[in-house]
Design a protein around this motif. Structure first.
Motif, PDB file in Angstrom:
ATOM      1  N   THR A 107      27.884  13.186 -37.558  1.00  0.00           N
ATOM      2  CA  THR A 107      27.449  14.367 -36.820  1.00  0.00           C
ATOM      3  C   THR A 107      27.682  15.624 -37.658  1.00  0.00           C
ATOM      4  OG1 THR A 107      29.531  14.966 -35.712  1.00  0.00           O
ATOM      5  CG2 THR A 107      28.203  13.218 -34.685  1.00  0.00           C
ATOM      6  N   ASN A 131      19.946   0.480 -36.407  1.00  0.00           N
ATOM      7  CA  ASN A 131      20.908   1.563 -36.567  1.00  0.00           C
ATOM      8  C   ASN A 131      20.268   2.947 -36.587  1.00  0.00           C
ATOM      9  OD1 ASN A 131      23.178  -0.072 -36.585  1.00  0.00           O
ATOM     10  ND2 ASN A 131      23.085  -0.416 -38.791  1.00  0.00           N
ATOM     11  N   ARG A 132      18.952   2.996 -36.398  1.00  0.00           N
ATOM     12  CA  ARG A 132      18.272   4.296 -36.325  1.00  0.00           C
ATOM     13  C   ARG A 132      18.047   4.682 -34.867  1.00  0.00           C
ATOM     14  NH1 ARG A 132      15.054   2.187 -40.702  1.00  0.00           N
ATOM     15  NH2 ARG A 132      13.358   1.696 -39.249  1.00  0.00           N
ATOM     16  N   LYS A 133      18.032   5.976 -34.611  1.00  0.00           N
ATOM     17  CA  LYS A 133      17.708   6.447 -33.267  1.00  0.00           C
ATOM     18  C   LYS A 133      16.231   6.188 -33.003  1.00  0.00           C
ATOM     19  CE  LYS A 133      21.228  10.081 -33.130  1.00  0.00           C
ATOM     20  NZ  LYS A 133      21.483  11.535 -33.016  1.00  0.00           N
ATOM     21  N   ARG A 147      18.338  -0.677 -30.926  1.00  0.00           N
ATOM     22  CA  ARG A 147      18.331   0.743 -31.293  1.00  0.00           C
ATOM     23  C   ARG A 147      18.351   1.625 -30.045  1.00  0.00           C
ATOM     24  NH1 ARG A 147      12.333   2.253 -33.587  1.00  0.00           N
ATOM     25  NH2 ARG A 147      11.125   1.681 -31.749  1.00  0.00           N
ATOM     26  N   ARG A 148      17.826   1.141 -28.925  1.00  0.00           N
ATOM     27  CA  ARG A 148      17.874   1.883 -27.660  1.00  0.00           C
ATOM     28  C   ARG A 148      19.141   1.589 -26.863  1.00  0.00           C
ATOM     29  NH1 ARG A 148      13.133   4.337 -27.043  1.00  0.00           N
ATOM     30  NH2 ARG A 148      11.395   3.443 -28.227  1.00  0.00           N
ATOM     31  N   GLN A 182      25.932  11.706 -24.469  1.00  0.00           N
ATOM     32  CA  GLN A 182      25.100  10.551 -24.801  1.00  0.00           C
ATOM     33  C   GLN A 182      25.173  10.212 -26.281  1.00  0.00           C
ATOM     34  OE1 GLN A 182      21.473  12.164 -22.825  1.00  0.00           O
ATOM     35  NE2 GLN A 182      21.296  10.141 -21.904  1.00  0.00           N
ATOM     36  N   ASP A 183      25.074  11.232 -27.130  1.00  0.00           N
ATOM     37  CA  ASP A 183      25.114  10.990 -28.570  1.00  0.00           C
ATOM     38  C   ASP A 183      26.455  10.383 -28.979  1.00  0.00           C
ATOM     39  OD1 ASP A 183      24.110  11.392 -31.396  1.00  0.00           O
ATOM     40  OD2 ASP A 183      25.952  12.580 -31.458  1.00  0.00           O
ATOM     41  N   ARG A 197      26.866   2.327 -31.695  1.00  0.00           N
ATOM     42  CA  ARG A 197      25.937   1.931 -32.766  1.00  0.00           C
ATOM     43  C   ARG A 197      26.710   1.607 -34.050  1.00  0.00           C
ATOM     44  NH1 ARG A 197      22.516   5.966 -32.244  1.00  0.00           N
ATOM     45  NH2 ARG A 197      21.043   4.711 -31.031  1.00  0.00           N
ATOM     46  N   PHE A 228      26.539   6.651 -27.518  1.00  0.00           N
ATOM     47  CA  PHE A 228      25.573   5.788 -28.198  1.00  0.00           C
ATOM     48  C   PHE A 228      25.939   5.631 -29.675  1.00  0.00           C
ATOM     49  CE2 PHE A 228      23.118   6.165 -24.415  1.00  0.00           C
ATOM     50  CZ  PHE A 228      22.154   5.179 -24.452  1.00  0.00           C
ATOM     51  N   GLY A 229      26.276   6.747 -30.330  1.00  0.00           N
ATOM     52  CA  GLY A 229      26.581   6.699 -31.755  1.00  0.00           C
ATOM     53  C   GLY A 229      27.832   5.885 -32.057  1.00  0.00           C
TER      54      GLY A 229
END
Length: 438
Positions: free
Chosen positions: A93, A168-170, A332-333, A47-48, A55, A51-52
């Protein structure tokens, strides 16, 4: 799901990113089947990465194009996504850089690109050695498409950069506690007993914000309906509806059912709730959500814009129209919105929103209230829709929202993305006023 089967986690992530960027599929479609059967740690990692990479895609892709001496062969399109993923891991990361580079090279072999492993290795090593380049454009700096930045800066000249930064923030993980099972004190205590630190929401009466996101199976009583996952901004609709016993309520675009559930929890003594959605398959999600909280609504698969196909002629006292929109308030989501949405979509969405509002208005009782909501921060979908509607309806009265959140626009209230760490939402309250009937 086509193309996302087997292989390493990096290969799976690469295929998903490629399908978002080049085939117009969403992470919401692609990730759930890919996550099935994975251990929790690998699920979080996949997921990271997906999503990242979405993003930061505009920024990472700009860097990649600077480093490529010539475009990648079209038949090697997956390698672009692999390089974007590698750059994301280097820039955003804690993965050891040498491991990110080595595993990217191995994934290129896995994807059948043995002859280009040297290129992958060279680009990522040079990226590590040189560091991230200075942004050459606003689109690169903020990692957003140019058209969206232009609209935001025109709509919100003082807030647009704040919106971009928030996008751009989680996002935080927010819950709605069920008042049939908890008050705020007992909800926080139950979470603490389960080892979850949380604090009360700032805007909505039943909102709790977790200090750290967690799988729903860690939330105590989740399967029994004690808590639901819902952003606090989305919970505000129940307060604006001013629900009371005996009312007949329409949730006009109801799937996946979070707001339907909030309505039923907020006022269990309603006469009837009709949950309407044009997608029959998505009605199944509403059923699941309502069964979990032990609540009932009448589910109807139909287009809210065509009342002749579904309305029985009995007027509604309250209507929630959570209209389909650009989703620019929840980037962001859903960071893939930056890749999937096009400027040309906005006019079509605005036409749909006005059509739905016109149609639902006919089903509202005189003296009744309609709450119009979007998770957009674009005025074309929000204030201008309400302005156009009111100008064409003598019986429509705008009810001022006097709560202490968001910006008063004159045609509703806009919550800016990131304000009090909330999603971007727009709300307007309209009442059908008999005094204006001739």
């Amino acid at each position: 799901m086509s193309g996302v089967t087997g292989g390493s986690l990096r290969a799976t992530a690469t295929r998903i990113i490629h399908q978002v960027v080049h085939q117009g599929q969403s992470l919401g479609q692609l990730l759930p089947p890919a996550l099935e059967g994975l251990p929790a740690e690998e699920r979080g990692r996949l997921q990271d990465w997906c999503f990242g990479s979405c993003r930061w895609w505009h920024r990472l892709n700009a860097e990649l194009q600077q480093r490529l001496h010539k475009p990648l062969p079209k038949r090697q399109g997956l390698l672009e996504s692999l390089l974007i993923l590698g750059l994301y891991q280097l820039r955003h990361t804690r993965i050891a850089p040498h491991a990110a580079i080595h595993q990217s090279v191995e994934t290129a072999r896995e994807l059948g690109s043995h002859q280009l492993t040297g290129l992958i290795n060279g680009i990522l090593r040079k990226s590590l050695r040189d560091g991230e380049p200075e942004p050459g454009s606003e689109a690169m700096r903020h990692s957003h498409p140019q058209w969206l930045m232009a609209k935001l800066s025109a709509n919100w000249p003082e807030q647009w950069q704040t919106i971009l930064e928030a996008n751009n923030r989680k996002p935080p993980m927010s819950l709605r506690f069920n008042p049939g099972h908890h008050d705020q004190t007992s909800a926080l205590a139950a979470l603490a007993d389960a080892g979850l630190t949380a604090h009360p929401g700032q805007l909505a009466a039943h909102a709790i914000q977790l200090d750290e996101a967690c799988p729903v199976d860690r939330i105590p009583g989740f399967n029994q309906g004690h808590f639901s996952v819902q952003d606090e901004a989305a919970q505000l609709c129940t307060e604006l509806l001013e629900l009371a016993p005996g009312q007949r309520v329409l949730d006009a675009c109801a799937a996946p059912g979070g707001k339907t559930g909030a309505i039923l929890e907020n006022q269990p003594a309603l006469a009837e709730v009709v949950a309407l959605d044009s997608d029959r398959e998505r009605l199944g999600r509403i059923t699941e959500n309502l069964e979990r909280i032990d609540a009932n609504a009448r589910l109807v698969a139909a287009d809210a814009g065509d009342p002749g196909a579904w309305w029985d002629g009995a007027a509604f006292d309250r209507i929630l129209l959570d209209a389909p929109c650009s989703g620019t308030g929840v980037i962001r989501r859903h960071p893939d919105i930056k890749l999937l949405r096009r400027e040309t979509d906005i006019r079509d969405l605005a036409d749909t929103q006005l059509r739905l509002l016109e149609a639902c208005w006919h089903t509202l009782a005189t003296g009744g209230r309609l709450v119009y909501a979007t998770c957009s921060v674009l005025q074309q979908e929000n204030t201008r829709i309400i302005q156009r509607f009111i100008n064409g309806h003598m019986d429509a009265q705008l009810v001022p929202i006097t709560l202490d959140w968001g910006i008063e626009t004159g045609y509703g209230r806009q919550l800016i993305t990131g304000e009090r760490d909330q999603d971007g939402f727009f709300y307007a309250c309209l009442e059908k006023n008999p005094a204006h009937w001739a």
